[in-house]
Design a protein around this motif. Structure first.
Motif, short mmCIF file in Angstrom:
data_model
loop_
_atom_site.label_atom_id
_atom_site.label_comp_id
_atom_site.label_asym_id
_atom_site.label_seq_id
_atom_site.Cartn_x
_atom_site.Cartn_y
_atom_site.Cartn_z
N VAL A 177 71.66 -21.91 -0.61
CA VAL A 177 71.57 -20.70 0.48
C VAL A 177 69.89 -20.39 0.86
O VAL A 177 69.45 -20.36 0.21
CB VAL A 177 71.60 -19.71 -0.61
CG1 VAL A 177 71.31 -17.89 -0.01
CG2 VAL A 177 73.31 -19.50 -0.27
N ALA A 226 72.63 -13.96 -0.97
CA ALA A 226 74.12 -13.99 -1.50
C ALA A 226 74.13 -14.13 -2.91
O ALA A 226 73.26 -13.62 -3.10
CB ALA A 226 73.89 -16.05 -1.44
N TYR A 227 75.64 -13.77 -3.31
CA TYR A 227 75.66 -13.01 -4.67
C TYR A 227 76.59 -14.20 -4.99
O TYR A 227 77.40 -14.44 -5.30
CB TYR A 227 76.10 -11.61 -4.87
CG TYR A 227 74.96 -10.89 -3.65
CD1 TYR A 227 74.74 -9.73 -4.97
CD2 TYR A 227 75.57 -10.44 -2.60
CE1 TYR A 227 73.47 -8.66 -3.92
CE2 TYR A 227 74.29 -9.94 -2.06
CZ TYR A 227 73.78 -8.72 -3.39
OH TYR A 227 72.84 -7.74 -2.23
N LYS A 284 72.74 -10.66 -7.92
CA LYS A 284 73.80 -11.52 -9.16
C LYS A 284 74.43 -10.24 -9.52
O LYS A 284 74.03 -8.17 -9.14
CB LYS A 284 73.54 -10.95 -10.75
CG LYS A 284 72.73 -12.57 -10.73
CD LYS A 284 72.13 -12.55 -11.94
CE LYS A 284 70.88 -14.67 -12.46
NZ LYS A 284 70.58 -13.71 -13.40
N PHE A 295 78.43 -14.33 0.01
CA PHE A 295 77.71 -14.55 0.82
C PHE A 295 77.44 -14.51 2.40
O PHE A 295 78.98 -14.11 3.08
CB PHE A 295 76.82 -15.98 0.57
CG PHE A 295 78.31 -17.46 0.81
CD1 PHE A 295 78.34 -17.45 2.13
CD2 PHE A 295 79.17 -17.29 -0.05
CE1 PHE A 295 79.48 -18.62 2.61
CE2 PHE A 295 79.97 -18.50 0.08
CZ PHE A 295 80.03 -18.84 1.09
N GLN A 309 68.77 -13.59 -3.15
CA GLN A 309 70.31 -14.61 -3.69
C GLN A 309 70.91 -12.87 -4.92
O GLN A 309 68.65 -12.75 -5.24
CB GLN A 309 70.49 -15.87 -4.64
CG GLN A 309 69.96 -16.55 -3.55
CD GLN A 309 70.32 -18.30 -4.64
OE1 GLN A 309 70.51 -18.06 -5.35
NE2 GLN A 309 69.90 -19.24 -3.73
N ILE A 343 78.47 -18.39 -6.99
CA ILE A 343 77.74 -17.65 -5.69
C ILE A 343 79.25 -17.78 -4.93
O ILE A 343 79.94 -18.64 -5.05
CB ILE A 343 76.95 -18.76 -4.20
CG1 ILE A 343 75.56 -18.82 -5.43
CG2 ILE A 343 77.06 -17.40 -3.25
CD1 ILE A 343 74.87 -18.90 -4.69
#
Length: 255
Positions: free
Chosen positions: A153, A106-107, A159, A134, A157, A131
């Motif tokens: 999540v 996930a970002y 960014k 993902f 993770q 987020i």
């Protein structure tokens, strides 16, 4: 190559829907879950053959987002609001990320808040992130939150560097309506937790919200725009407690 499902939840978004659909042209499918809009949202969306449309009764943001997730065909999900836009640089970064060798699950996206067509640089929005990208199998929106929902999540993770553009503020009255709708959902959330309002909730919390945004997070440097946003955000905090008090009184009356 991994494919991407772009998801949107909508209600009366005729001013945004065409732009956001066209902005998501790089996705392999676009799924819209609409809460029975009374404007031209669905009529406009139907003009795009790559869009799948579902109508689902709105209860809260968490349930609506999880319902949209259930309709996603592909593992990678890009979940936007109708008033958000992906820049060219962010699009490139998204595609490079999902096609990379060992991506996270996930970002977070940092967001640039737009006051009409001008960026708001402070007022608490300078570190705003959510987020938005993902893996479907690794995430679900937590059901304890009805508004300002949180994605849980089960995995790693990361960014992204480039910011998502957030056109949240079009005019005073529309933003105020949005803040009041959030306040009602937050009141319901507090009611479910059996919170009872007291003077601290009515006076200290909204005052702190304003001071935090306008002074501590430098909202005064945004000029009149910062004053307006910080006031309306504080109003949203204040209004949740009269709504909560009304829910409690109605429950005692048996309504």
């Amino acid at each position: 190559m991994p494919k991407i499902s772009a998801l949107l939840i909508t209600l009366n978004e005729e001013d945004n829907i065409a732009s956001v659909i066209e902005n998501l042209h790089f996705a392999d499918e676009i799924v819209i879950v609409d809460s029975f809009s009374k404007d031209r949202t669905i009529e406009i969306a139907k003009n795009y053959p790559n869009v799948k449309i579902y109508q689902h009764q709105f209860e809260d943001f968490t349930k609506q987002r999880n319902y949209a997730l259930s309709k996603a065909k592909f593992e990678w999900v890009l979940f936007l609001d109708a008033d958000e836009r992906v820049t060219k640089k962010l699009k490139k970064e998204i595609l490079e990320t999902v096609n990379s060798k060992n991506p996270a699950d996930a970002y977070f996206f940092y967001r640039k808040f737009m006051f009409k067509d001008k960026p708001l640089h402070f007022s608490g929005w300078q570190t705003d992130k959510n987020i938005r990208l993902f893996k479907k199998s690794k995430a679900k929106y937590t059901e304890e939150r009805l508004v300002h929902e949180v994605l849980c999540v089960n995995g790693s993770q990361g960014k992204l560097k480039n910011k998502l553009i957030h056109y949240s503020y079009q005019n005073y009255h529309s933003y105020k309506r949005k803040m009041l709708s959030y306040a009602k959902l937050k009141a319901k959330e507090l009611y479910n937790k059996k919170v009872e309002p007291n003077p601290y909730h009515y006076y200290v919390k909204p005052l702190y919200k304003f001071i935090h945004g306008y002074i501590i997070r430098l909202g005064f440097l945004d000029g009149r725009k910062g004053l307006t946003i910080c006031y309306l955000n504080a109003l949203s905090v204040y209004k949740r407690y009269p709504f909560l008090d009304e829910m409690i009184k109605n429950s005692k009356k048996g309504f």
